[in-house]
Design an enzyme around this catalytic site. Structure first.
Site, short mmCIF file in Angstrom:
data_model
loop_
_atom_site.label_atom_id
_atom_site.label_comp_id
_atom_site.label_asym_id
_atom_site.label_seq_id
_atom_site.Cartn_x
_atom_site.Cartn_y
_atom_site.Cartn_z
N GLN A 196 -5.62 -3.32 48.40
CA GLN A 196 -5.55 -4.77 48.17
C GLN A 196 -4.61 -5.42 49.19
O GLN A 196 -3.43 -5.06 49.29
CB GLN A 196 -5.07 -5.10 46.75
N GLY B 35 -6.05 -2.37 34.00
CA GLY B 35 -4.75 -2.24 34.64
C GLY B 35 -3.83 -1.31 33.88
O GLY B 35 -3.77 -0.10 34.14
N TYR C 160 -1.13 -16.40 44.59
CA TYR C 160 -0.67 -15.99 45.92
C TYR C 160 -1.36 -16.85 47.00
O TYR C 160 -2.08 -17.79 46.68
CB TYR C 160 -0.85 -14.48 46.11
N ARG D 89 -10.65 -10.81 45.28
CA ARG D 89 -10.31 -11.03 43.87
C ARG D 89 -9.95 -12.50 43.66
O ARG D 89 -9.16 -13.06 44.42
CB ARG D 89 -9.12 -10.16 43.47
C1 LIG Z 1 2.76 -3.82 36.77
C2 LIG Z 1 1.66 -4.76 37.18
C3 LIG Z 1 1.52 -5.10 38.51
C4 LIG Z 1 0.47 -5.93 38.92
N1 LIG Z 1 0.29 -6.19 40.26
C5 LIG Z 1 -0.84 -6.80 40.68
C6 LIG Z 1 -1.15 -6.86 42.07
O1 LIG Z 1 -0.43 -6.34 42.95
N2 LIG Z 1 -2.31 -7.48 42.42
C7 LIG Z 1 -3.15 -8.06 41.50
O2 LIG Z 1 -4.18 -8.62 41.88
N3 LIG Z 1 -2.87 -8.00 40.18
C8 LIG Z 1 -1.77 -7.37 39.75
N4 LIG Z 1 -1.54 -7.22 38.40
C9 LIG Z 1 -2.55 -7.72 37.43
C10 LIG Z 1 -3.50 -6.59 37.03
O3 LIG Z 1 -4.36 -6.25 38.10
C11 LIG Z 1 -4.36 -7.01 35.81
O4 LIG Z 1 -5.06 -8.18 36.15
C12 LIG Z 1 -3.52 -7.26 34.57
O5 LIG Z 1 -2.63 -6.19 34.32
C13 LIG Z 1 -4.41 -7.49 33.32
O6 LIG Z 1 -5.25 -6.39 33.08
P1 LIG Z 1 -4.90 -5.24 32.00
O7 LIG Z 1 -4.69 -5.92 30.67
O8 LIG Z 1 -6.08 -4.33 32.01
O9 LIG Z 1 -3.64 -4.57 32.45
C14 LIG Z 1 -0.46 -6.44 37.97
C15 LIG Z 1 -0.28 -6.11 36.62
C16 LIG Z 1 0.74 -5.27 36.23
C17 LIG Z 1 0.87 -4.89 34.77
#
Ligand SMILES: Cc1cc2nc3c(=O)[nH]c(=O)nc-3n(C[C@H](O)[C@H](O)[C@H](O)COP(=O)(O)O)c2cc1C
Length: 356
Positions: A98, A311, A179, A226
């Site tokens: 990414q 995630g 972002y 994304r």
């Molecule tokens: C620790 C953490 C770091 C994340 N870093 C990013 C990132 O670098 N880029 C991004 O697009 N989303 C990031 N997210 C968002 C996740 O990709 C995802 O959209 C979010 O956790 C919701 O999905 P989930 O409920 O399945 O975890 C992050 C989420 C978490 C928990």
């Protein structure tokens, strides 16, 4: 009927099933932005997810905003990521890196050059950020000049080339979560009066130029983006009045032959999701935050998505697919260790079923 365990074979992606690991920043890179020593192990442990989307990785010095995020623009970065991609491929996985340029979501204490952050316009996001000296307000950025916008597009293309050199199967451009790309899309973060601001077409221009430049550099079949319509993080205020911009983008990206469009979708059963799927036509990856295990697969079965990205469940369960298949209990994620600088704890020490 297609379910979550049905293999996917398109012109651009071949996957053993329909689950992907969503991108997650882990803040464990070395001071020069090289992935940390445990990154290869962390990703390899999770190679059973058909597609791994890495943590956000900056394409340039300006692109960094948080502490200890990795980069992909120097020889050292390429060598570091090569260890990760080789290990993931040896374990049978696939990895899209990414590309995250944070824009105004940066603190000078966290960046290599300690300069004022850059953004479409000089508007601070209005939130705080973790730095070596604790939480600090995110300062006002300065607006990119037109020449710098052009250079930033070129930086994305350069980083994409370096990601492929490092062995990545493709790159996902981070156009979500407030972002840089999202800052251009949102009227409250973009007050530009040149060709990158104002009308819907102008606000979409930067996203389209970045995707086109990356696709030209590494091939559209290795390029993805994304988006997160309406997600308010980082000071974005975007109502349904911006839906037409997302429809416009999905239509534009749909003509480019991309690997996939990744939607982080928080608006439940809102028809925008079906609209974007119909307009894009290609492979759609869907992440719905907070999905419970009994809901996994529903969107694929309903034809709303081709792949579901998870995630935190994947972060906490290196053998997530085996657990989902067998109905085994899931490890709980430990949020206090999501970004904790450096160590294996909360990173590579989540147990598998076998170990437990
Ligand atoms: C620790 C953490 C770091 C994340 N870093 C990013 C990132 O670098 N880029 C991004 O697009 N989303 C990031 N997210 C968002 C996740 O990709 C995802 O959209 C979010 O956790 C919701 O999905 P989930 O409920 O399945 O975890 C992050 C989420 C978490 C928990």
């Amino acid at each position: 009927m297609t379910d979550i365990w049905t293999p996917l074979a398109t012109d651009t992606l071949q996957l053993p099933h329909r689950l992907a690991m969503a991108p997650m920043t882990r803040s464990r890179a070395k001071p020069d932005g090289t992935p940390g020593d445990l990154a290869a192990l962390y990703y390899t442990q999770r190679a059973g997810m058909g597609l791994l989307i890495t943590e956000g990785t900056q394409p340039s010095d300006d692109g960094q905003g948080y502490l200890a995020t990795p980069g992909i623009y120097t020889d050292a970065h390429v060598a570091g990521w090569r260890k990760v991609t080789d290990a993931v491929h040896d374990a049978g996985g696939r990895l899209f890196l990414q590309l995250m340029h944070v824009g105004r979501r940066a603190h000078p204490d966290n960046t290599p050059h300690h300069r004022q952050p850059v953004a479409p316009s000089a508007i601070a996001p209005g939130d705080d950020m973790f730095t070596m000296t604790g939480m600090q307000p995110v300062p006002e950025p300065r607006a990119l000049t037109p020449a710098e916008v052009e250079q930033t597009v070129a930086d994305f293309a350069h980083a994409a080339r370096r990601a492929i050199e490092a062995g990545a199967d493709g790159v996902e451009i981070h156009g979500a979560n407030g972002y840089l790309v999202h800052q251009f899309l949102a009227p409250n973060a973009n007050h530009r009066t040149d060709q990158y601001g104002g009308s819907m077409e102008n606000r979409a221009r930067f996203a389209i130029e970045v995707v086109r430049a990356v696709a030209d550099a590494i091939g559209p079949e290795r390029t993805a983006i994304r988006l997160s319509p309406g997600v308010p993080t980082g000071g974005i205020a975007e109502g349904t009045d911006n839906d037409d911009l997302y429809r416009y983008l999905a239509t534009a990206f749909g003509t480019m032959g991309l690997a996939y469009l990744h939607l982080l979708f928080v608006r439940g059963e809102d028809p925008l999701l079906g609209d974007l799927r119909g307009l894009f036509r290609g492979t759609l990856v869907l992440n719905r935050p907070g999905r419970q295990r009994e809901q996994i697969g529903a969107d694929v079965a309903a034809g709303l998505a081709d792949i579901e990205a998870l995630g935190m469940m994947a972060l906490a369960n290196p053998d997530l697919t085996a657990r989902l298949k067998t109905g085994a209990p899931l490890n709980a994620a430990r949020p206090a260790l999501f970004y904790a600088g450096g160590g294996a704890e909360g990173y590579t020490d989540y147990p598998t079923l076998d170990a437990a």
